[in-house]
Design a protein around this motif. Sequence first.
Motif, PDB file in Angstrom:
ATOM      1  N   UNK B  22       0.850  -1.202   0.000  1.00 31.52           N
ATOM      2  CA  UNK B  22       0.000   0.000   0.000  1.00 31.52           C
ATOM      3  C   UNK B  22       0.881   1.246   0.000  1.00 31.52           C
ATOM      4  N   UNK B  23       1.933   1.209   0.841  1.00 34.61           N
ATOM      5  CA  UNK B  23       2.851   2.352   0.899  1.00 34.61           C
ATOM      6  C   UNK B  23       3.487   2.627  -0.447  1.00 34.61           C
ATOM      7  N   UNK B  24       3.908   1.551  -1.119  1.00 34.44           N
ATOM      8  CA  UNK B  24       4.565   1.704  -2.416  1.00 34.44           C
ATOM      9  C   UNK B  24       3.607   2.336  -3.430  1.00 34.44           C
ATOM     10  N   UNK B  26       0.865   4.117  -2.830  1.00 38.09           N
ATOM     11  CA  UNK B  26       0.544   5.502  -2.462  1.00 38.09           C
ATOM     12  C   UNK B  26       1.702   6.437  -2.791  1.00 38.09           C
ATOM     13  N   UNK B  27       2.945   5.971  -2.475  1.00 39.88           N
ATOM     14  CA  UNK B  27       4.111   6.815  -2.729  1.00 39.88           C
ATOM     15  C   UNK B  27       4.255   7.097  -4.220  1.00 39.88           C
ATOM     16  N   UNK B  30       1.418   9.414  -5.490  1.00 40.31           N
ATOM     17  CA  UNK B  30       1.520  10.826  -5.110  1.00 40.31           C
ATOM     18  C   UNK B  30       2.698  11.476  -5.840  1.00 40.31           C
TER      19      UNK B  30
END
Lengths: 282, 134
Positions: B22-24, B26-27, B30
């Motif tokens: 999820x972090x990847x 989202x990063x 963005x």
Amino acid sequence: MNTRTHPSPETSNRAYAVGLARAFGGALLFALPLLMTMEMWALGFYVHPGRLLLFLALNFLVLVGLSRFGGFERTASLFEDVLDALAAIAVAIIASAAILTLFGILTWDMKLDEIAGKVAIQAVPCSFGAMLARKQLSGGDTSDDEIQAERTAGYAGQLFLMLAGALFLAFNVSPTEEMILISYMMTPWQAFLLILASIAVLDGFVYALGFAGQRDRPQGISWASSFVRFSLVGYGIALLVSLYVLWTFGRSDGIPMAQLAITIVVLAFPAALGAAIARLVV
Amino acid sequence: MAQSSKKAPPREPLLEWISAGIGLVLTLGIMAVIGREALRGETHEPPAIEVVKTAVHRAGTGFVVEVKAINHSGGTAAVVEVEGVLKDGETEVETAGLTFDYVPGHAERRGGLFFTEDPARHTLELRPLGYQRP
């Protein structure tokens, strides 16, 4: 071949979920002041996008470094640090988007550019908080702390921690107009005194005041040597970080050199404090 | 040698993979949005602001004209002053004004102007007066 028994997937998932929940807590704790700062809402759309991208990339590297020295989960490899940094960013982006929406700062009719900018800039302090949460909001166990202390003990590790702490505190205060205003109100003499005060604070916090985590001056090294190698270098880091943060927010553009120098000194005061505290808490 | 350096691989919990994933996403997402903005290089363009009427209501003793400021350029404008003039032919009947704190690039901001005269019975001219670089 596998002599160590791994915890069952259920328990490790559960432990990780607890770590994630703590990360959300840490993100709120560290970032709420900035989430409630008006300048931060506007920064997202007027910061130069290239500089914002660079800042986000740098933030990611700092997160990976922080994970080495105490993320919300014990890590065995650099790859795991990268995973942790990504998880911290996931927590940070979700948390800041949620809070900004709750506050009515993000609305549905906003353009994607604006939303991305606003969330991205708030995600930086949130991700710091998420990463530090494990260390700060849980007891931590001693055997792992020894491994961590070993990693932290190196000179490069110390410098890195000072950089991370300086970055966090400088970032925390730099969005406000007051930083510039203070530098206008100060005379060069006051700026000079502030430099001395900053260095004294940096040295005092780490070695003299007896906070938890206080360090003894390295043995066999004179006061002067440790002062130069840590406190003075730390202040140098605080100055550089301040300049970088001012540049990122476009606060260094079009300011005469002397004025810029005073602004850097003003910002380096909280940055020095951050550098000192980072060595104590992380 | 390769074998000795290879320790028993620690099994990361599934949740760790999910949250990192999820972090990847989202990063990258963005960064893609901001990167696209960076590449377009529009943030240094002068803002191009159009003010349009969206609605007219009776309000208290007078009227309120709801307006929308649309920035057609990528450059953000701060302290955008907007003026609305009610005219009868060439004579000015009434003037009202407002200030938008920010009108970001390619974004809209809404506000309203108060008049005592009925805007429906006159011609309404809306225009931005000026702005500040943030």
